[in-house]
Design an enzyme around this catalytic site. Structure first.
Site, PDB file in Angstrom:
ATOM      1  N   TYR A 177       0.810  -1.219   0.000  1.00  0.00           N
ATOM      2  CA  TYR A 177       0.000   0.000   0.000  1.00  0.00           C
ATOM      3  C   TYR A 177       0.849   1.278   0.000  1.00  0.00           C
ATOM      4  CZ  TYR A 177      -3.403   3.528   1.316  1.00  0.00           C
ATOM      5  OH  TYR A 177      -4.182   4.665   1.348  1.00  0.00           O
ATOM      6  N   LYS A 214       1.323   4.447  -3.074  1.00  0.00           N
ATOM      7  CA  LYS A 214       1.030   5.881  -2.992  1.00  0.00           C
ATOM      8  C   LYS A 214       2.254   6.717  -3.394  1.00  0.00           C
ATOM      9  CE  LYS A 214      -3.234   5.487  -1.832  1.00  0.00           C
ATOM     10  NZ  LYS A 214      -4.307   5.890  -2.787  1.00  0.00           N
TER      11      LYS A 214
END
Length: 243
Positions: free
Chosen positions: A166, A170
């Site tokens: 994750y 980003k």
């Protein structure tokens, strides 16, 4: 062609995405609720309309080429253009995500949605955005993608556990945002990344300390930037976020 400003928010059936749609709708915008689940999408549209918002459903799975192209055709047919695209759809991936133990399938799945999905949707919607007088693209990022905040002698300890899929997704998304801003410099298209803060959503098991409405505020702000506003930047409610 619609006289109202038209926005598309991906992953808008719940959480931050829903509140972004609600926030733009409260400004009098016509808002496309992008979501892959038919029932949840319809329920979100119904709820928004009950609140007086001009919402319409857009079947959209950001991981599917055919579906994304169909979504662009739907918006072109119904609205004739797009003024704002908010790339909000994201997944966290299966936990835990320790670098030495992570399942590569998890990393691939997260990147497919959080990064490739953004590229796929953005490229499909750009022809419609170019028809707008003030086109805006907002990519929903996170401070966990900030290399500055995650490194150094005192890394950000509020970011939660190590997340090999994750968090780097980003960081990748931030880099993608910069690339679009570079290519589109000199045009009316403003492209920025937004950090909503640590919001209580199902993505984090509702452990966040902010409400979805609070997290949506920065996206609404960037979606409504005046002409000549910043582009290729990363913001949260307090201002610029370091890359």
């Amino acid at each position: 062609m619609s006289e109202r400003k038209v926005a598309l928010v991906t992953g808008a059936n719940k959480g931050i995405g829903y509140e972004i749609a609600a926030g733009l709708g409260a400004l009098g915008w016509r808002v496309g609720v992008g979501a892959r689940d038919d029932g949840r999408r319809a329920a979100a549209v119904q709820r928004l309309r009950a609140a007086g918002i001009d919402a319409f459903g857009v079947p959209l799975d950001v991981t599917e080429d055919v579906g994304v192209s169909a979504a662009a055709r739907l918006i072109e047919r119904q609205e004739g253009r797009l003024d704002v695209l908010v790339n909000n759809a994201a997944i966290s991936g299966a936990m835990p995500q320790q670098p030495t133990e992570v399942d590569l399938a998890t990393v691939r799945a997260v990147l497919e949605t959080n990064v490739l999905g953004v590229i796929r949707v953005t490229n499909a919607m750009l022809p419609l955005l170019r028809r707008s007088a003030s086109p805006r693209i907002v990519n929903m990022s996170s401070s966990v993608g900030s290399l500055a905040r995650q490194s150094g002698p005192e890394p950000d300890r509020t970011a939660g556990p190590v997340a090999m899929a994750y968090a780097p997704s980003k960081t990748f998304l931030n880099a993608v945002t910069l690339q679009y801003a570079r290519e589109l410099s000199g045009t009316d298209v403003l492209v920025n990344a937004a950090c909503p803060g640590y919001v209580a959503t199902d993505l984090n098991g509702f452990r966040g300390v902010r409400t979805p409405a609070q997290g949506a505020a920065i996206a609404v702000e960037l979606a409504t930037l005046p002409d000549g506003g910043p582009t290729g930047r990363f913001f949260d409610d307090a201002g610029p976020v370091p890359w």
